[in-house]
Design a protein around this motif. Sequence first.
Motif, PDB file in Angstrom:
ATOM      1  N   LEU A   8      12.077   1.796  36.824  1.00 45.22           N
ATOM      2  CA  LEU A   8      13.217   0.906  37.022  1.00 45.22           C
ATOM      3  C   LEU A   8      13.390   0.552  38.496  1.00 45.22           C
ATOM      4  N   PHE A   9      13.276   1.541  39.386  1.00 46.84           N
ATOM      5  CA  PHE A   9      13.383   1.269  40.821  1.00 46.84           C
ATOM      6  C   PHE A   9      12.244   0.376  41.302  1.00 46.84           C
ATOM      7  N   ALA A  10      11.041   0.562  40.775  1.00 41.82           N
ATOM      8  CA  ALA A  10       9.909  -0.280  41.170  1.00 41.82           C
ATOM      9  C   ALA A  10      10.124  -1.724  40.717  1.00 41.82           C
ATOM     10  N   ILE A  11      10.643  -1.902  39.509  1.00 41.85           N
ATOM     11  CA  ILE A  11      10.936  -3.258  39.021  1.00 41.85           C
ATOM     12  C   ILE A  11      12.045  -3.890  39.848  1.00 41.85           C
ATOM     13  N   LEU A  12      13.064  -3.112  40.175  1.00 39.02           N
ATOM     14  CA  LEU A  12      14.153  -3.612  41.017  1.00 39.02           C
ATOM     15  C   LEU A  12      13.628  -3.995  42.403  1.00 39.02           C
ATOM     16  N   GLY A  13      12.745  -3.171  42.968  1.00 37.75           N
ATOM     17  CA  GLY A  13      12.141  -3.484  44.263  1.00 37.75           C
ATOM     18  C   GLY A  13      11.320  -4.759  44.206  1.00 37.75           C
ATOM     19  N   ALA A  18      10.842 -10.448  45.477  1.00 38.85           N
ATOM     20  CA  ALA A  18      10.619 -11.816  45.007  1.00 38.85           C
ATOM     21  C   ALA A  18      11.764 -12.726  45.430  1.00 38.85           C
ATOM     22  N   LYS A  19      12.992 -12.225  45.376  1.00 42.64           N
ATOM     23  CA  LYS A  19      14.145 -13.031  45.785  1.00 42.64           C
ATOM     24  C   LYS A  19      14.111 -13.329  47.283  1.00 42.64           C
ATOM     25  N   GLY A  25       5.207  -7.663  48.958  1.00 39.14           N
ATOM     26  CA  GLY A  25       6.055  -6.559  48.520  1.00 39.14           C
ATOM     27  C   GLY A  25       6.285  -6.576  47.026  1.00 39.14           C
ATOM     28  N   ALA A  26       6.482  -7.775  46.468  1.00 39.16           N
ATOM     29  CA  ALA A  26       6.694  -7.889  45.027  1.00 39.16           C
ATOM     30  C   ALA A  26       5.450  -7.450  44.255  1.00 39.16           C
ATOM     31  N   VAL A  27       4.280  -7.819  44.755  1.00 37.82           N
ATOM     32  CA  VAL A  27       3.031  -7.418  44.086  1.00 37.82           C
ATOM     33  C   VAL A  27       2.858  -5.905  44.154  1.00 37.82           C
ATOM     34  N   VAL A  28       3.127  -5.315  45.303  1.00 32.23           N
ATOM     35  CA  VAL A  28       2.980  -3.858  45.453  1.00 32.23           C
ATOM     36  C   VAL A  28       3.932  -3.125  44.520  1.00 32.23           C
ATOM     37  N   PHE A  29       5.200  -3.526  44.499  1.00 23.81           N
ATOM     38  CA  PHE A  29       6.162  -2.867  43.612  1.00 23.81           C
ATOM     39  C   PHE A  29       5.781  -3.064  42.142  1.00 23.81           C
ATOM     40  N   SER A  30       5.266  -4.233  41.786  1.00 22.89           N
ATOM     41  CA  SER A  30       4.846  -4.480  40.399  1.00 22.89           C
ATOM     42  C   SER A  30       3.665  -3.595  40.016  1.00 22.89           C
TER      43      SER A  30
END
Length: 75
Positions: A8-13, A18-19, A25-30
Amino acid sequence: MSVGLLILFAILGAFICAKTRSAAGAVVFSLVALVLFIGTPAGQGLPGAIGGLMSAVDQATTPALEGASEAPTGG
């Protein structure tokens, strides 16, 4: 801390990155969320399912890419 909470924290990150238009950063968290999900019992079948899908796509597209006039009948 449970794996579900980490996912959940990774998806939130990823959403926050992305926003703010930080694609890296979005790719890494995904990717972190995906790796954590595959590590769970619910996600253990995901690599096999993706492999089966890719195999089916390969079998369906090979005759068209090789210029065969008709698809194999299989069987």
